[in-house]
Motif scaffolding. Structure first.
Motif, PDB file in Angstrom:
ATOM      1  N   ILE A 190       0.852  -1.200   0.000  1.00 49.79           N
ATOM      2  CA  ILE A 190       0.000   0.000   0.000  1.00 49.79           C
ATOM      3  C   ILE A 190       0.885   1.247   0.000  1.00 49.79           C
ATOM      4  CG2 ILE A 190      -1.494   1.418   1.496  1.00 49.79           C
ATOM      5  CD1 ILE A 190      -3.144  -0.583   0.066  1.00 49.79           C
ATOM      6  N   LYS A 191       1.956   1.210   0.794  1.00 44.92           N
ATOM      7  CA  LYS A 191       2.821   2.385   0.929  1.00 44.92           C
ATOM      8  C   LYS A 191       3.572   2.701  -0.366  1.00 44.92           C
ATOM      9  CE  LYS A 191       5.310   4.678   4.584  1.00 44.92           C
ATOM     10  NZ  LYS A 191       5.757   4.584   5.977  1.00 44.92           N
ATOM     11  N   ARG A 192       3.772   1.715  -1.229  1.00 42.42           N
ATOM     12  CA  ARG A 192       4.512   1.946  -2.472  1.00 42.42           C
ATOM     13  C   ARG A 192       3.685   2.745  -3.480  1.00 42.42           C
ATOM     14  NH1 ARG A 192       2.775  -0.849  -6.835  1.00 42.42           N
ATOM     15  NH2 ARG A 192       1.044  -2.230  -6.357  1.00 42.42           N
ATOM     16  N   LEU A 193       2.356   2.795  -3.294  1.00 42.00           N
ATOM     17  CA  LEU A 193       1.492   3.502  -4.244  1.00 42.00           C
ATOM     18  C   LEU A 193       1.783   5.007  -4.195  1.00 42.00           C
ATOM     19  CD1 LEU A 193      -1.781   1.501  -3.524  1.00 42.00           C
ATOM     20  CD2 LEU A 193      -0.350   1.335  -5.560  1.00 42.00           C
ATOM     21  N   PRO A 194       1.972   5.667  -5.364  1.00 41.91           N
ATOM     22  CA  PRO A 194       2.509   7.036  -5.378  1.00 41.91           C
ATOM     23  C   PRO A 194       1.496   8.144  -5.062  1.00 41.91           C
ATOM     24  CG  PRO A 194       2.214   6.240  -7.614  1.00 41.91           C
ATOM     25  CD  PRO A 194       1.816   5.116  -6.711  1.00 41.91           C
ATOM     26  N   LEU A 195       0.320   8.095  -5.678  1.00 37.21           N
ATOM     27  CA  LEU A 195      -0.650   9.190  -5.559  1.00 37.21           C
ATOM     28  C   LEU A 195      -2.011   8.666  -5.127  1.00 37.21           C
ATOM     29  CD1 LEU A 195       0.248  11.037  -8.892  1.00 37.21           C
ATOM     30  CD2 LEU A 195       0.846  11.795  -6.586  1.00 37.21           C
ATOM     31  N   TRP A 196      -2.795   9.582  -4.529  1.00 36.48           N
ATOM     32  CA  TRP A 196      -4.103   9.199  -3.999  1.00 36.48           C
ATOM     33  C   TRP A 196      -5.168  10.144  -4.537  1.00 36.48           C
ATOM     34  CZ3 TRP A 196      -4.019   4.727  -1.255  1.00 36.48           C
ATOM     35  CH2 TRP A 196      -2.755   4.289  -0.831  1.00 36.48           C
ATOM     36  N   LYS A 197      -6.275   9.584  -5.026  1.00 36.32           N
ATOM     37  CA  LYS A 197      -7.357  10.420  -5.555  1.00 36.32           C
ATOM     38  C   LYS A 197      -8.319  10.873  -4.463  1.00 36.32           C
ATOM     39  CE  LYS A 197      -9.618   6.132  -7.029  1.00 36.32           C
ATOM     40  NZ  LYS A 197      -9.936   5.305  -8.204  1.00 36.32           N
ATOM     41  N   SER A 198      -8.251  10.225  -3.311  1.00 34.20           N
ATOM     42  CA  SER A 198      -9.127  10.597  -2.186  1.00 34.20           C
ATOM     43  C   SER A 198      -8.513  10.096  -0.892  1.00 34.20           C
ATOM     44  CB  SER A 198     -10.510   9.971  -2.382  1.00 34.20           C
ATOM     45  OG  SER A 198     -11.313  10.172  -1.241  1.00 34.20           O
ATOM     46  N   ASN A 199      -8.913  10.685   0.221  1.00 30.48           N
ATOM     47  CA  ASN A 199      -8.475  10.201   1.537  1.00 30.48           C
ATOM     48  C   ASN A 199      -9.687   9.896   2.417  1.00 30.48           C
ATOM     49  OD1 ASN A 199      -9.388  12.746   2.072  1.00 30.48           O
ATOM     50  ND2 ASN A 199      -7.615  13.372   3.307  1.00 30.48           N
ATOM     51  N   ARG A 200     -10.836   9.699   1.781  1.00 29.63           N
ATOM     52  CA  ARG A 200     -12.076   9.426   2.514  1.00 29.63           C
ATOM     53  C   ARG A 200     -12.370   7.922   2.525  1.00 29.63           C
ATOM     54  NH1 ARG A 200     -16.771  12.140   4.038  1.00 29.63           N
ATOM     55  NH2 ARG A 200     -15.970  14.097   3.216  1.00 29.63           N
TER      56      ARG A 200
ATOM     57  N   MET B 145      -6.708   0.450  -0.999  1.00 28.99           N
ATOM     58  CA  MET B 145      -6.036   0.332  -2.305  1.00 28.99           C
ATOM     59  C   MET B 145      -6.845   0.993  -3.422  1.00 28.99           C
ATOM     60  SD  MET B 145      -6.513  -3.667  -3.409  1.00 28.99           S
ATOM     61  CE  MET B 145      -8.116  -4.329  -3.878  1.00 28.99           C
ATOM     62  N   ASN B 146      -8.178   1.033  -3.286  1.00 26.51           N
ATOM     63  CA  ASN B 146      -9.031   1.635  -4.318  1.00 26.51           C
ATOM     64  C   ASN B 146      -8.989   3.160  -4.320  1.00 26.51           C
ATOM     65  OD1 ASN B 146     -10.074  -0.729  -5.552  1.00 26.51           O
ATOM     66  ND2 ASN B 146     -11.431  -1.039  -3.808  1.00 26.51           N
ATOM     67  N   LEU B 147      -8.348   3.754  -3.296  1.00 27.76           N
ATOM     68  CA  LEU B 147      -8.205   5.209  -3.246  1.00 27.76           C
ATOM     69  C   LEU B 147      -6.979   5.686  -4.030  1.00 27.76           C
ATOM     70  CD1 LEU B 147      -8.968   5.881   0.539  1.00 27.76           C
ATOM     71  CD2 LEU B 147     -10.576   5.912  -1.378  1.00 27.76           C
ATOM     72  N   ALA B 148      -6.133   4.747  -4.470  1.00 29.01           N
ATOM     73  CA  ALA B 148      -4.880   5.109  -5.146  1.00 29.01           C
ATOM     74  C   ALA B 148      -5.114   5.432  -6.619  1.00 29.01           C
ATOM     75  CB  ALA B 148      -3.875   3.977  -5.027  1.00 29.01           C
ATOM     76  N   CYS B 149      -4.266   6.325  -7.142  1.00 24.78           N
ATOM     77  CA  CYS B 149      -4.300   6.664  -8.573  1.00 24.78           C
ATOM     78  C   CYS B 149      -3.446   5.705  -9.403  1.00 24.78           C
ATOM     79  CB  CYS B 149      -3.782   8.098  -8.785  1.00 24.78           C
ATOM     80  SG  CYS B 149      -4.836   9.344  -8.048  1.00 24.78           S
ATOM     81  N   GLY B 150      -2.477   5.050  -8.776  1.00 18.66           N
ATOM     82  CA  GLY B 150      -1.545   4.183  -9.493  1.00 18.66           C
ATOM     83  C   GLY B 150      -2.129   2.820  -9.817  1.00 18.66           C
ATOM     84  N   ASP B 151      -1.299   1.959 -10.388  1.00 20.89           N
ATOM     85  CA  ASP B 151      -1.678   0.598 -10.755  1.00 20.89           C
ATOM     86  C   ASP B 151      -1.780  -0.268  -9.499  1.00 20.89           C
ATOM     87  OD1 ASP B 151      -2.148  -1.791 -11.951  1.00 20.89           O
ATOM     88  OD2 ASP B 151      -0.192  -1.985 -12.928  1.00 20.89           O
ATOM     89  N   ILE B 152      -2.935  -0.863  -9.270  1.00 22.75           N
ATOM     90  CA  ILE B 152      -3.146  -1.653  -8.043  1.00 22.75           C
ATOM     91  C   ILE B 152      -3.268  -3.155  -8.350  1.00 22.75           C
ATOM     92  CG2 ILE B 152      -4.183   0.246  -6.742  1.00 22.75           C
ATOM     93  CD1 ILE B 152      -6.941  -1.051  -7.350  1.00 22.75           C
ATOM     94  N   LYS B 153      -2.776  -3.588  -9.510  1.00 21.48           N
ATOM     95  CA  LYS B 153      -2.848  -5.010  -9.869  1.00 21.48           C
ATOM     96  C   LYS B 153      -2.129  -5.886  -8.838  1.00 21.48           C
ATOM     97  CE  LYS B 153      -3.405  -4.699 -14.893  1.00 21.48           C
ATOM     98  NZ  LYS B 153      -2.748  -4.934 -16.205  1.00 21.48           N
ATOM     99  N   VAL B 154      -0.957  -5.414  -8.382  1.00 19.34           N
ATOM    100  CA  VAL B 154      -0.183  -6.172  -7.376  1.00 19.34           C
ATOM    101  C   VAL B 154      -1.013  -6.342  -6.107  1.00 19.34           C
ATOM    102  CG1 VAL B 154       1.857  -6.139  -5.888  1.00 19.34           C
ATOM    103  CG2 VAL B 154       2.062  -5.468  -8.288  1.00 19.34           C
ATOM    104  N   ASN B 155      -1.680  -5.255  -5.686  1.00 21.34           N
ATOM    105  CA  ASN B 155      -2.511  -5.303  -4.478  1.00 21.34           C
ATOM    106  C   ASN B 155      -3.673  -6.274  -4.633  1.00 21.34           C
ATOM    107  OD1 ASN B 155      -1.268  -2.469  -4.805  1.00 21.34           O
ATOM    108  ND2 ASN B 155      -1.762  -2.542  -2.627  1.00 21.34           N
ATOM    109  N   ILE B 156      -4.315  -6.241  -5.801  1.00 23.85           N
ATOM    110  CA  ILE B 156      -5.454  -7.127  -6.055  1.00 23.85           C
ATOM    111  C   ILE B 156      -5.006  -8.589  -6.036  1.00 23.85           C
ATOM    112  CG2 ILE B 156      -7.165  -7.837  -7.776  1.00 23.85           C
ATOM    113  CD1 ILE B 156      -7.237  -4.869  -8.680  1.00 23.85           C
ATOM    114  N   ILE B 157      -3.904  -8.874  -6.736  1.00 26.28           N
ATOM    115  CA  ILE B 157      -3.394 -10.264  -6.822  1.00 26.28           C
ATOM    116  C   ILE B 157      -2.949 -10.760  -5.453  1.00 26.28           C
ATOM    117  CG2 ILE B 157      -1.555 -11.727  -7.768  1.00 26.28           C
ATOM    118  CD1 ILE B 157      -1.690  -9.898 -10.307  1.00 26.28           C
TER     119      ILE B 157
END
Length: 286
Positions: free
Chosen positions: A130-140, A152-164
């Motif tokens: 989670i911490k490796r994700l660079p940008l966030w579209k929301s903090n709610r 993980m769904n609040l991140a702007c980056g690629d979250i495929k690793v998180n999902i897998i």
């Protein structure tokens, strides 16, 4: 609910500790379950109380990651202990003459160590990815606590690793554990069907508390997983409800289940709280 969870689980821990007759594998596993429920309640409920009673809706990112790790780690431990309790019931019913030789204190300690190490190894990467994700579209957040599936769904980056990796955790921990529990009960049912009616009813009654605990754990978990397939903005209240039930229900319900269904625990709870009430009446009379 927090007070009830603390009092209920602390009472079971106290009774098992002070009563030498309850130093058996079944009750040792129960004390482990109560300890985990106590820790889960303490990890989540104080912050929930802050949100609902004092409108304290903020949490720092690092504290959020810490809470996230402990929620998932303790949930994995609870799942592992439910498997250990299923093994205990299998040995008690299918191998009764070898019960004390199979479930020794040393083997119980090794089982708990394996559950602990497995949980730590599998869950430590969760906050790191989670911490490796660079940008966030929301903090709610929708929930009253931090959960990997939502953060993980609040991140702007690629979250495929998180999902897998999240899917790997579910399958390798809860998936495998549920299969072990299922096969244990298949073997138990096979053995019980070969007994006379009275003996089979008695054998099933010893499993009732554990079956209820398994349902209380897995039904909210499955419900929360299904709810997360839908976007939170379409059904926010349902997300909040299932999120709270997932973590609030087991710590509150498990002491009730074992307090009501387990005769030895029930009698000792009556004796313990009977003494407390009697002392309270005496102090008022004085």
């Amino acid at each position: 609910m927090y007070v009830f969870a603390v009092i209920g689980n602390a009472s079971i821990l106290y009774i098992i500790k002070v009563d030498q007759d309850l130093h058996e594998p079944m009750y040792i596993f129960l004390s482990m379950l109560s300890m985990i429920d106590l820790l889960i309640a303490t990890t989540t409920m104080p912050k929930m109380l802050g949100i609902f009673l004092m409108d304290d809706r903020e949490i720092s990112f690092d504290l959020c990651l810490t809470q996230m790790f402990f929620i998932h780690f303790l949930s994995a431990l609870e799942s592992g202990i439910l498997v250990a309790m299923a093994v205990d019931r299998y040995v008690a019913i299918c191998q009764p003459l070898r019960y004390s030789s199979i479930l020794t204190s040393e083997k119980i300690s090794k089982m708990f160590a394996i559950i602990l190490v497995r949980g730590a190894l599998v869950l430590i990467p969760i906050p790191l990815i989670i911490k490796r994700l660079p940008l966030w579209k929301s903090n709610r957040l929708t929930h009253s606590y931090c959960l990997h599936q939502e953060v993980m769904n609040l991140a702007c980056g690629d979250i495929k690793v998180n999902i897998i990796y999240g899917l790997f955790v579910i399958l390798s921990v809860m998936g495998i554990d549920s299969l072990f529990i299922f096969f244990s009960y298949m073997l138990i049912i096979k053995t019980v069907l070969g007994l006379v009616e009275e003996a089979s009813m008695k054998a099933f009654s010893t499993c009732a508390s554990h079956i209820c605990a398994v349902l209380v754990y897995y039904i909210p978990l499955i419900g929360l997983s299904v709810i997360h397939r839908f976007k939170s903005n379409t059904m926010p209240n349902l997300h909040i409800l299932f999120g709270n039930v997932y973590l609030l229900l087991p710590p509150v319900i498990n002491p009730l289940i074992y307090g009501i269904k387990t005769k030895q625990i029930r009698h000792r709870l009556k004796k313990l709280y009977g003494k407390i009430i009697h002392r309270g009446k005496n102090s008022r009379n004085i």
